[in-house]
Design an enzyme around this catalytic site. Structure first.
Site, mmCIF file in Angstrom:
data_model
loop_
_atom_site.group_PDB
_atom_site.id
_atom_site.type_symbol
_atom_site.label_atom_id
_atom_site.label_comp_id
_atom_site.label_asym_id
_atom_site.label_seq_id
_atom_site.Cartn_x
_atom_site.Cartn_y
_atom_site.Cartn_z
ATOM 1 N N GLY A 12 71.745 -7.080 -0.441
ATOM 2 C CA GLY A 12 73.099 -6.550 -0.342
ATOM 3 C C GLY A 12 73.870 -6.595 -1.638
ATOM 4 O O GLY A 12 74.583 -5.647 -1.990
ATOM 5 N N LYS A 164 61.040 2.167 9.395
ATOM 6 C CA LYS A 164 60.886 1.020 8.498
ATOM 7 C C LYS A 164 59.937 -0.021 9.097
ATOM 8 O O LYS A 164 59.160 -0.667 8.380
ATOM 9 C CB LYS A 164 62.253 0.385 8.228
ATOM 10 C CG LYS A 164 62.239 -0.877 7.363
ATOM 11 C CD LYS A 164 61.596 -0.649 6.008
ATOM 12 C CE LYS A 164 61.855 -1.751 5.001
ATOM 13 N NZ LYS A 164 61.893 -3.116 5.475
ATOM 14 N N GLU A 171 52.363 -1.993 5.354
ATOM 15 C CA GLU A 171 52.378 -2.936 4.228
ATOM 16 C C GLU A 171 51.542 -4.167 4.537
ATOM 17 O O GLU A 171 50.796 -4.667 3.683
ATOM 18 C CB GLU A 171 53.828 -3.332 3.945
ATOM 19 C CG GLU A 171 54.029 -4.340 2.846
ATOM 20 C CD GLU A 171 55.490 -4.749 2.739
ATOM 21 O OE1 GLU A 171 55.776 -5.941 2.925
ATOM 22 O OE2 GLU A 171 56.336 -3.862 2.505
#
Length: 315
Positions: A12, A164, A171
């Protein structure tokens, strides 16, 4: 464009900085007062001009749910909340429905890029209404990498985090394949330059990738990986990917095996493998004792065709 950012940690904080560099006005809030622009969520909301856009970048689960609930009470009709954490897509759908009843819009965004995103940009997968995505497009354009790719409006609410989730599952599989390849190369005397072998794959091969670049970087820093423990945590998205596969009857053998390999990494002495060893000993006399350096090779072990010979009892 003006936007509020809640959660100024590794992701963030860097995202807020990239937006500021891109000319946007960011009002940030974090529990750490040293990095926060305001002292509370209410102050953040008061600092933003309507219609407001607030990006939530806090840990998935209860922290995100609590933050979105608080924003739902503080924001007004026409405002939009963006969840950029690693939330479950079913949570997104629930949040979208609850906020819509208050006239507040909701967009979910899967974000990939890690600590490198500040300089390289973030891959963004968004879910939500087409009009809301269009309103936020200046933010997405600044956060994503330069060029044509790096952003997708994946579908309705929940689609961004679903995409995602699958990304992270892939991944898992890729990382596990690289890890297993490294272990096999290290196990043989034939290959004497294991880091060099990986480096030779970085250009011109079908497995060249950023993960491979990071792998060679890790081997440069610690060639034998002796400074690390063989323990791998999972973020939760690997589990969700496997569960979604079950829900949609889609076989995911590679991703599932990679997830289970991470579970196995947390066991110093696997209880299941103890049972396997016990059973092998019962039916074939293939004992491996707990005493260091003390074991017997079974008939199926390399170099143990005759387990009664002295060399079959060596270490």
């Amino acid at each position: 464009m003006q936007i509020g950012m809640i959660g100024l940690g590794k992701m963030g904080g860097n995202m807020a900085e990239r937006l500021r560099r891109g000319g946007h006005e960011v009002v940030g809030y974090d529990r750490d007062p040293d990095v926060s622009d305001v002292g509370s969520l209410k102050e953040l909301v008061d600092r933003l001009e309507a219609p407001r856009a607030v990006w939530v970048m806090v840990p998935a689960g209860e922290p995100t749910r609590a933050t979105i609930a608080s924003l739902g009470d503080a924001l007004s009709t026409g405002d939009v909340i963006i969840d950029g954490g690693n939330s479950h897509y079913l949570d997104d759908q629930k949040h979208g429905k609850e906020l819509a009843e208050k006239g507040i819009k909701f967009v979910d965004v899967g974000v990939s890029g890690g600590v490198w995103g500040l300089e390289n940009g973030y891959a963004l997968m968004a879910g939500g209404d087409k009009a809301d995505i269009a309103t936020l497009k200046p933010i997405f354009d600044t956060l994503k990498p330069e060029g044509e790719d790096g952003f997708v409006h994946a579908g309705s609410i929940g689609a961004g985090h679903f995409a995602k989730m699958v990304h992270n599952g892939i991944e898992y599989g890729m990382m596990q394949a690289f890890a297993e390849g490294w272990e096999l190369l290290e196990a043989t005397d034939i290959v004497t330059d294991v880091p060099g072998a990986f480096k030779s794959w970085r250009h011109g091969t079908v497995i060249r990738s950023w993960l491979l670049d990071l792998l060679t970087r890790a081997l440069d820093e610690d060639p034998g990986l002796e400074d690390l423990k063989g323990y791998a945590q999972d973020s939760g998205e690997g589990r969700w990917t496997v569960q979604a596969a079950v829900d949609h009857t889609v076989p995911l053998p590679v991703i599932t095996a990679a997830l289970y390999a991470r579970f196995a990494s947390r066991q110093e002495d696997s209880p299941a493998m103890k049972m396997v060893a016990a059973l092998r000993n019962q039916f074939g006399g293939h004992a491996v004792t707990a005493a260091e350096g003390s074991y017997e090779k079974g008939a199926d072990a390399p170099g143990a065709a005759d387990s009664t010979m002295p060399e079959a009892n060596g270490s």
